[in-house]
Write a protein that holds these residues in place. Sequence first.
Motif, PDB file in Angstrom:
ATOM      1  N   LEU A 175       1.610   3.463  11.318  1.00 50.41           N
ATOM      2  CA  LEU A 175       0.584   2.805  10.521  1.00 50.41           C
ATOM      3  C   LEU A 175      -0.806   3.337  10.848  1.00 50.41           C
ATOM      4  O   LEU A 175      -1.660   3.473   9.965  1.00 50.41           O
ATOM      5  N   VAL A 176      -1.048   3.666  12.136  1.00 51.14           N
ATOM      6  CA  VAL A 176      -2.369   4.120  12.565  1.00 51.14           C
ATOM      7  C   VAL A 176      -2.575   5.598  12.289  1.00 51.14           C
ATOM      8  O   VAL A 176      -3.666   6.017  11.868  1.00 51.14           O
ATOM      9  N   LEU A 177      -1.545   6.410  12.494  1.00 54.20           N
ATOM     10  CA  LEU A 177      -1.714   7.867  12.491  1.00 54.20           C
ATOM     11  C   LEU A 177      -1.218   8.545  11.217  1.00 54.20           C
ATOM     12  O   LEU A 177      -1.268   9.771  11.137  1.00 54.20           O
ATOM     13  N   ILE A 178      -0.718   7.782  10.256  1.00 53.96           N
ATOM     14  CA  ILE A 178      -0.262   8.372   8.990  1.00 53.96           C
ATOM     15  C   ILE A 178      -1.010   7.695   7.843  1.00 53.96           C
ATOM     16  O   ILE A 178      -1.068   6.453   7.771  1.00 53.96           O
ATOM     17  N   ASN A 179      -1.554   8.504   6.967  1.00 51.39           N
ATOM     18  CA  ASN A 179      -2.319   7.999   5.829  1.00 51.39           C
ATOM     19  C   ASN A 179      -1.516   8.072   4.522  1.00 51.39           C
ATOM     20  O   ASN A 179      -1.666   7.214   3.660  1.00 51.39           O
ATOM     21  N   ASP A 180      -0.662   9.065   4.407  1.00 51.10           N
ATOM     22  CA  ASP A 180       0.127   9.249   3.197  1.00 51.10           C
ATOM     23  C   ASP A 180       1.280   8.245   3.167  1.00 51.10           C
ATOM     24  O   ASP A 180       2.122   8.241   4.062  1.00 51.10           O
ATOM     25  N   PRO A 181       1.349   7.354   2.159  1.00 48.26           N
ATOM     26  CA  PRO A 181       2.457   6.377   2.109  1.00 48.26           C
ATOM     27  C   PRO A 181       3.833   7.027   2.029  1.00 48.26           C
ATOM     28  O   PRO A 181       4.828   6.411   2.442  1.00 48.26           O
ATOM     29  N   GLU A 182       3.915   8.250   1.507  1.00 44.95           N
ATOM     30  CA  GLU A 182       5.201   8.922   1.389  1.00 44.95           C
ATOM     31  C   GLU A 182       5.749   9.375   2.736  1.00 44.95           C
ATOM     32  O   GLU A 182       6.920   9.739   2.833  1.00 44.95           O
ATOM     33  N   LYS A 183       4.930   9.381   3.781  1.00 45.73           N
ATOM     34  CA  LYS A 183       5.371   9.814   5.113  1.00 45.73           C
ATOM     35  C   LYS A 183       5.708   8.644   6.029  1.00 45.73           C
ATOM     36  O   LYS A 183       6.159   8.865   7.154  1.00 45.73           O
ATOM     37  N   LEU A 184       5.503   7.429   5.591  1.00 46.48           N
ATOM     38  CA  LEU A 184       5.716   6.272   6.446  1.00 46.48           C
ATOM     39  C   LEU A 184       7.199   6.067   6.736  1.00 46.48           C
ATOM     40  O   LEU A 184       8.054   6.392   5.906  1.00 46.48           O
ATOM     41  N   PRO A 185       7.554   5.528   7.905  1.00 46.83           N
ATOM     42  CA  PRO A 185       8.968   5.314   8.260  1.00 46.83           C
ATOM     43  C   PRO A 185       9.563   4.135   7.502  1.00 46.83           C
ATOM     44  O   PRO A 185       8.891   3.458   6.716  1.00 46.83           O
ATOM     45  N   VAL A 186      10.837   3.876   7.776  1.00 46.38           N
ATOM     46  CA  VAL A 186      11.577   2.891   6.993  1.00 46.38           C
ATOM     47  C   VAL A 186      11.081   1.477   7.236  1.00 46.38           C
ATOM     48  O   VAL A 186      11.245   0.600   6.387  1.00 46.38           O
ATOM     49  N   THR A 187      10.463   1.210   8.393  1.00 42.39           N
ATOM     50  CA  THR A 187       9.950  -0.133   8.638  1.00 42.39           C
ATOM     51  C   THR A 187       8.871  -0.507   7.627  1.00 42.39           C
ATOM     52  O   THR A 187       8.677  -1.682   7.332  1.00 42.39           O
ATOM     53  N   SER A 188       8.180   0.502   7.078  1.00 39.63           N
ATOM     54  CA  SER A 188       7.163   0.219   6.068  1.00 39.63           C
ATOM     55  C   SER A 188       7.784  -0.116   4.725  1.00 39.63           C
ATOM     56  O   SER A 188       7.121  -0.707   3.866  1.00 39.63           O
ATOM     57  N   ALA A 189       9.044   0.258   4.515  1.00 41.08           N
ATOM     58  CA  ALA A 189       9.701  -0.024   3.238  1.00 41.08           C
ATOM     59  C   ALA A 189       9.854  -1.522   3.012  1.00 41.08           C
ATOM     60  O   ALA A 189       9.892  -1.978   1.867  1.00 41.08           O
ATOM     61  N   LEU A 190       9.931  -2.287   4.089  1.00 41.11           N
ATOM     62  CA  LEU A 190      10.044  -3.734   3.938  1.00 41.11           C
ATOM     63  C   LEU A 190       8.794  -4.318   3.295  1.00 41.11           C
ATOM     64  O   LEU A 190       8.863  -5.324   2.581  1.00 41.11           O
ATOM     65  N   ASN A 191       7.645  -3.703   3.557  1.00 41.71           N
ATOM     66  CA  ASN A 191       6.410  -4.198   2.957  1.00 41.71           C
ATOM     67  C   ASN A 191       6.413  -4.013   1.447  1.00 41.71           C
ATOM     68  O   ASN A 191       5.725  -4.736   0.720  1.00 41.71           O
ATOM     69  N   ASN A 192       7.190  -3.037   0.952  1.00 39.95           N
ATOM     70  CA  ASN A 192       7.277  -2.819  -0.488  1.00 39.95           C
ATOM     71  C   ASN A 192       8.063  -3.913  -1.194  1.00 39.95           C
ATOM     72  O   ASN A 192       8.021  -4.007  -2.427  1.00 39.95           O
ATOM     73  N   LEU A 193       8.799  -4.711  -0.425  1.00 37.59           N
ATOM     74  CA  LEU A 193       9.583  -5.795  -1.019  1.00 37.59           C
ATOM     75  C   LEU A 193       8.789  -7.093  -1.127  1.00 37.59           C
ATOM     76  O   LEU A 193       9.289  -8.079  -1.668  1.00 37.59           O
ATOM     77  N   ARG A 194       7.585  -7.102  -0.597  1.00 33.80           N
ATOM     78  CA  ARG A 194       6.733  -8.291  -0.662  1.00 33.80           C
ATOM     79  C   ARG A 194       5.858  -8.216  -1.913  1.00 33.80           C
ATOM     80  O   ARG A 194       5.198  -7.207  -2.158  1.00 33.80           O
ATOM     81  N   GLY A 195       5.873  -9.262  -2.679  1.00 29.61           N
ATOM     82  CA  GLY A 195       5.042  -9.310  -3.877  1.00 29.61           C
ATOM     83  C   GLY A 195       3.629  -9.756  -3.564  1.00 29.61           C
ATOM     84  O   GLY A 195       3.332 -10.256  -2.467  1.00 29.61           O
ATOM     85  N   GLN A 196       2.738  -9.598  -4.529  1.00 33.86           N
ATOM     86  CA  GLN A 196       1.350  -9.989  -4.319  1.00 33.86           C
ATOM     87  C   GLN A 196       1.187 -11.502  -4.299  1.00 33.86           C
ATOM     88  O   GLN A 196       0.402 -12.046  -3.524  1.00 33.86           O
ATOM     89  N   PHE A 197       1.945 -12.191  -5.141  1.00 38.78           N
ATOM     90  CA  PHE A 197       1.827 -13.646  -5.233  1.00 38.78           C
ATOM     91  C   PHE A 197       3.120 -14.366  -4.833  1.00 38.78           C
ATOM     92  O   PHE A 197       3.104 -15.583  -4.654  1.00 38.78           O
TER      93      PHE A 197
END
Length: 309
Positions: free
Chosen positions: A247-269
Amino acid sequence: MTALAAPPAPGLEPDGTAPAPRRRARVRPARLVLHAFLCVVALGWLAPVLLAVYASLRPYQETARDGYFSLPRHLSLDYYRQAFTQSGMGHHFANSLIIAVPGVVVTLLLASFTAFAVARVRIRGGVFLLVVFTAGNLLPPQVLVTPLYVMFNHIALPYALSDSQVLYDSYLGVIAIQVAFQLGFCVFVLTNFMRALPEEITEAAIVDGAGVWTQYWRITLPLCRPALAALATLEFTWMYNDFLWALVLINDPEKLPVTSALNNLRGQFFTDYNLLAAGSVLVALPTVLVFFLLQRHFIAGLTLGAGKG
């Protein structure tokens, strides 16, 4: 000719007498209490995992109406399909493997080099070196976030290693940090393990003309296989599950590890927590698979020194 004696009947002693009844081992109350305590602790650790698996098989509307601890009316694997497709989990799985696999290999290789130099070659200052590596584990990684962020933005790399042309926003930067923070623990474990190996093995190899590299690669390292397997299991789990440094050392979302994929399952509301539970189970599967593949060596590494002889 002497007549041959008939063999004793099945279940009898060689002299033909009935065997003495065996006494059953008496179960001590303290042992029962210990086993009951271990079962309670195991259930305490498994309960959240089992609840997540149970919730991932039920529709959100059902759990919102009846609660998570109610009996199911409908079970399906549909949430797992949605979690894998909606989060882009396959791509992020590959990112995690790009970081974790080289990180584990490099960490164990460097740690075995250092441990061999301290425990078997006995270089000068080896004890001080071991203390330095061990003390590195006491430093909280959070205090280094800002200095590392600034430093990584000033370390230039060729385009072949980083499309950002700096260490920041590259897989190499995250791998380097993972290796640096995990190296001390591995050096500490391997050094103590190598010190327990018989010195006669190394002395016999030296008499036969074995050099330092042969002593390390062909003699010492194979004997360390249980410890290396146990460390590989732990290190893969830690690097695979880490999200702070990515999260700190990577800026490109396409390079983030699988733990970041869980954040994609959270909706805005609105967040479907049953869908999030299915994604969490999918993310945890590789670490479970690694543990089962290395289970025998992992347990052997944990029980080293538990008995005499």
